[in-house]
Design a protein around this motif. Structure first.
Motif, PDB file in Angstrom:
ATOM      1  N   ALA A 222       0.705  -1.051  -0.282  1.00 56.34           N
ATOM      2  CA  ALA A 222      -0.197   0.015  -0.344  1.00 56.34           C
ATOM      3  C   ALA A 222       0.672   1.232  -0.155  1.00 56.34           C
ATOM      4  N   GLN A 223       1.561   1.158   1.126  1.00 56.85           N
ATOM      5  CA  GLN A 223       3.329   2.278   1.179  1.00 56.85           C
ATOM      6  C   GLN A 223       3.718   2.215  -0.418  1.00 56.85           C
ATOM      7  N   GLN A 224       3.943   1.337  -1.202  1.00 55.55           N
ATOM      8  CA  GLN A 224       4.205   2.098  -2.429  1.00 55.55           C
ATOM      9  C   GLN A 224       3.428   2.513  -3.640  1.00 55.55           C
ATOM     10  N   VAL A 225       2.039   1.866  -3.527  1.00 53.50           N
ATOM     11  CA  VAL A 225       1.604   2.465  -4.272  1.00 53.50           C
ATOM     12  C   VAL A 225       0.793   4.211  -4.225  1.00 53.50           C
ATOM     13  N   VAL A 226       1.083   4.186  -2.581  1.00 55.08           N
ATOM     14  CA  VAL A 226       1.064   5.583  -2.900  1.00 55.08           C
ATOM     15  C   VAL A 226       1.713   6.658  -3.053  1.00 55.08           C
ATOM     16  N   ASP A 227       2.892   6.237  -2.691  1.00 56.76           N
ATOM     17  CA  ASP A 227       4.254   6.752  -3.498  1.00 56.76           C
ATOM     18  C   ASP A 227       4.555   6.691  -5.237  1.00 56.76           C
ATOM     19  N   GLN A 228       3.751   5.741  -5.579  1.00 57.12           N
ATOM     20  CA  GLN A 228       3.868   6.094  -7.428  1.00 57.12           C
ATOM     21  C   GLN A 228       3.163   7.046  -8.025  1.00 57.12           C
ATOM     22  N   ALA A 238      -5.612   3.358  -1.548  1.00 59.44           N
ATOM     23  CA  ALA A 238      -3.847   2.614  -1.089  1.00 59.44           C
ATOM     24  C   ALA A 238      -3.224   3.497   0.098  1.00 59.44           C
ATOM     25  N   LEU A 239      -4.227   4.771   0.054  1.00 61.06           N
ATOM     26  CA  LEU A 239      -3.379   5.001   1.656  1.00 61.06           C
ATOM     27  C   LEU A 239      -4.639   4.710   2.938  1.00 61.06           C
ATOM     28  N   LEU A 240      -5.589   5.136   2.372  1.00 59.64           N
ATOM     29  CA  LEU A 240      -7.033   4.331   3.144  1.00 59.64           C
ATOM     30  C   LEU A 240      -6.333   2.415   3.646  1.00 59.64           C
ATOM     31  N   LEU A 241      -6.011   1.660   2.645  1.00 57.52           N
ATOM     32  CA  LEU A 241      -5.731   0.831   3.459  1.00 57.52           C
ATOM     33  C   LEU A 241      -4.452   0.573   3.697  1.00 57.52           C
ATOM     34  N   TYR A 242      -3.222   1.946   3.372  1.00 55.64           N
ATOM     35  CA  TYR A 242      -2.251   1.435   4.232  1.00 55.64           C
ATOM     36  C   TYR A 242      -2.786   1.683   6.101  1.00 55.64           C
ATOM     37  N   ALA A 243      -3.903   2.841   5.538  1.00 56.96           N
ATOM     38  CA  ALA A 243      -4.376   2.795   6.931  1.00 56.96           C
ATOM     39  C   ALA A 243      -5.274   1.816   8.565  1.00 56.96           C
ATOM     40  N   ALA A 244      -5.624   0.964   7.048  1.00 59.11           N
ATOM     41  CA  ALA A 244      -6.370   0.156   8.200  1.00 59.11           C
ATOM     42  C   ALA A 244      -5.690  -1.471   8.509  1.00 59.11           C
ATOM     43  N   ALA A 245      -4.364  -1.683   7.406  1.00 61.32           N
ATOM     44  CA  ALA A 245      -3.363  -2.162   7.752  1.00 61.32           C
ATOM     45  C   ALA A 245      -2.560  -2.150   8.900  1.00 61.32           C
ATOM     46  N   SER A 246      -2.620  -0.993   9.007  1.00 62.82           N
ATOM     47  CA  SER A 246      -1.631  -0.710  10.616  1.00 62.82           C
ATOM     48  C   SER A 246      -2.897  -0.351  11.950  1.00 62.82           C
ATOM     49  N   GLU A 247      -3.820  -0.304  11.350  1.00 62.93           N
ATOM     50  CA  GLU A 247      -4.554  -0.134  12.641  1.00 62.93           C
ATOM     51  C   GLU A 247      -4.538  -1.547  13.255  1.00 62.93           C
ATOM     52  N   ASP A 248      -5.279  -2.437  11.590  1.00 72.00           N
ATOM     53  CA  ASP A 248      -4.892  -4.133  12.316  1.00 72.00           C
ATOM     54  C   ASP A 248      -3.611  -4.878  12.944  1.00 72.00           C
ATOM     55  N   LEU A 249      -2.473  -4.078  12.164  1.00 75.63           N
ATOM     56  CA  LEU A 249      -0.909  -4.178  13.330  1.00 75.63           C
ATOM     57  C   LEU A 249      -0.954  -3.539  14.589  1.00 75.63           C
ATOM     58  N   GLU A 250      -1.983  -3.122  14.771  1.00 74.86           N
ATOM     59  CA  GLU A 250      -2.137  -2.339  16.186  1.00 74.86           C
ATOM     60  C   GLU A 250      -1.259  -0.946  16.632  1.00 74.86           C
ATOM     61  N   ASP A 251      -1.186  -0.505  15.081  1.00 76.85           N
ATOM     62  CA  ASP A 251       0.230   0.619  15.177  1.00 76.85           C
ATOM     63  C   ASP A 251      -0.696   1.788  14.847  1.00 76.85           C
ATOM     64  N   ILE A 252      -1.367   2.167  15.955  1.00 71.96           N
ATOM     65  CA  ILE A 252      -2.290   3.634  15.817  1.00 71.96           C
ATOM     66  C   ILE A 252      -2.182   4.923  15.460  1.00 71.96           C
ATOM     67  N   ASP A 253      -0.569   5.157  15.661  1.00 70.02           N
ATOM     68  CA  ASP A 253      -0.440   6.165  15.087  1.00 70.02           C
ATOM     69  C   ASP A 253      -0.213   6.574  14.027  1.00 70.02           C
ATOM     70  N   GLN A 254       0.913   5.171  13.213  1.00 70.54           N
ATOM     71  CA  GLN A 254       0.880   5.561  11.533  1.00 70.54           C
ATOM     72  C   GLN A 254      -0.741   5.553  11.390  1.00 70.54           C
ATOM     73  N   ALA A 255      -1.963   4.889  11.456  1.00 68.46           N
ATOM     74  CA  ALA A 255      -3.259   4.729  10.874  1.00 68.46           C
ATOM     75  C   ALA A 255      -3.580   5.921  11.470  1.00 68.46           C
ATOM     76  N   ARG A 256      -3.184   6.155  12.353  1.00 72.21           N
ATOM     77  CA  ARG A 256      -4.055   8.237  12.102  1.00 72.21           C
ATOM     78  C   ARG A 256      -3.223   9.315  11.173  1.00 72.21           C
ATOM     79  N   ASN A 257      -1.992   8.775  11.419  1.00 71.00           N
ATOM     80  CA  ASN A 257      -1.048   9.972  10.459  1.00 71.00           C
ATOM     81  C   ASN A 257      -1.807   9.463   8.913  1.00 71.00           C
ATOM     82  N   ALA A 258      -1.887   8.629   8.485  1.00 67.95           N
ATOM     83  CA  ALA A 258      -2.286   8.238   7.160  1.00 67.95           C
ATOM     84  C   ALA A 258      -3.608   9.483   7.065  1.00 67.95           C
ATOM     85  N   LEU A 259      -4.734   8.613   7.724  1.00 69.01           N
ATOM     86  CA  LEU A 259      -5.957   8.975   8.089  1.00 69.01           C
ATOM     87  C   LEU A 259      -6.200  10.855   8.119  1.00 69.01           C
ATOM     88  N   ARG A 260      -5.128  11.210   8.994  1.00 66.06           N
ATOM     89  CA  ARG A 260      -4.129  12.696   8.516  1.00 66.06           C
ATOM     90  C   ARG A 260      -4.012  13.448   7.427  1.00 66.06           C
TER      91      ARG A 260
END
Length: 296
Positions: A222-228, A238-260
């Motif tokens: 997802a990050q690669q798709v966001v960067d391309q 892809a950014l929303l998918l990145y946020a969802a994956a981060s949330e599933d991995l309990e990386d809430i900070d990354q999920a919130r940053n992606a949503l912002r």
């Protein structure tokens, strides 16, 4: 009587004078004989020296002639040996060139045979075999025209096969066969990694991996798709998918940053309202210390 005495005296005187002359003559004869002997000895010595000198001159001349002949012979032998070495080197070079020409002709004949077989596969559109056999064929001695034609064809077949694998992966995704879909999408990427459709392939592969609970891999894709920058329309999804994956991995900070980031870049997107709600929900959960909660 007086006259007789005078005659006798005259005769005695003449006898004495004759005797003196005889003695002188004898002395002169002896001296002449001695001189003749001395001259004879000198002549004999001269003749011996002449003979020795002749022999020495002959030996010296013969020696010089032999040395000259030996030097000339050695020079000629060296010249012939040098010419022989040069001819041997030329012969070795000619043999080497002949061997190279023969090997090149064999390689070219082998390349022509392989190229004909490869072209038959192309005409029959056996794309998978063409793609598989190309790495082996490209090592053959192809002409520039053959190489360019085959390379362009193989690139086109790579693209066709990649698109087919991508479409097959989408079909498998629709039927819920996510593991097989992931394999098909990975094959699509392998076949033509820099094609224009690859960002979409990576996005769909990330979705399939999310279904297979492989969130770390999904987040990387997802990050690669966001960067391309090839397909910008995919960046928001892809950014929303990145946020969802981060949330599933309990990386809430990354999920919130992606949503912002999503709200900052696409504030008027159709998903903006739901994204704001979800971001607010995550903020509340963080404030409550519920960072381990997962989305349904």
């Amino acid at each position: 009587m007086r006259e007789v005495d005078e005659e006798i005296r005259e005769i005695k005187k003449e006898i004495i004078e004759s005797r003196g002359l005889i003695i002188k003559t004898n002395n002169l004869t002896n001296a002449l004989a001695a001189d003749i002997k001395s001259i004879a000895k000198r002549q004999a010595g001269y003749e011996r020296r002449f003979v020795w000198n002749s022999w020495i001159a002959y030996i010296l001349f013969a020696s010089l002639s032999f040395v000259g002949l030996w030097l000339a012979t050695n020079y000629r032998i060296a010249e012939i040996e040098g010419e022989k070495e040069r001819l041997d080197a030329d012969l070795a070079e000619v043999r080497r060139e002949l061997n190279e020409a023969s090997a090149q002709a064999e390689r070219r004949a082998r390349a022509e045979t392989a190229a004909a077989q490869f072209y038959r596969l192309i005409r029959e559109r056996r794309r998978t075999e063409v793609v598989e056999r190309w790495p082996e064929l490209r090592r053959e001695q192809l002409t520039r025209a053959e190489g360019a034609f085959f390379r362009d064809t193989v690139d086109r077949f790579h693209l066709d096969l990649s698109l087919e694998a991508y479409q097959h992966g989408l079909d498998l995704m629709r039927t819920g066969r996510y593991a097989e879909a992931a394999e098909a999408l990975q094959e699509a990427i392998r076949l033509k990694e820099e094609a224009a459709h690859i960002p979409r392939v990576k996005y769909e592969l990330a979705r399939a991996l999310m279904r297979l609970s492989r969130q770390p891999e999904a987040r990387v894709l997802a990050q690669q798709v966001v960067d391309q920058t090839i397909d910008r329309e995919l960046q928001d999804d892809a950014l929303l998918l990145y946020a969802a994956a981060s949330e599933d991995l309990e990386d809430i900070d990354q999920a919130r940053n992606a949503l912002r980031t999503f709200l900052r870049r696409w504030p008027r997107a159709a998903e903006a309202v739901s994204v704001r709600r979800h971001l607010a929900d995550l903020n509340r959960r963080v404030m409550r210390g519920q960072v381990g909660a997962r989305r349904e």
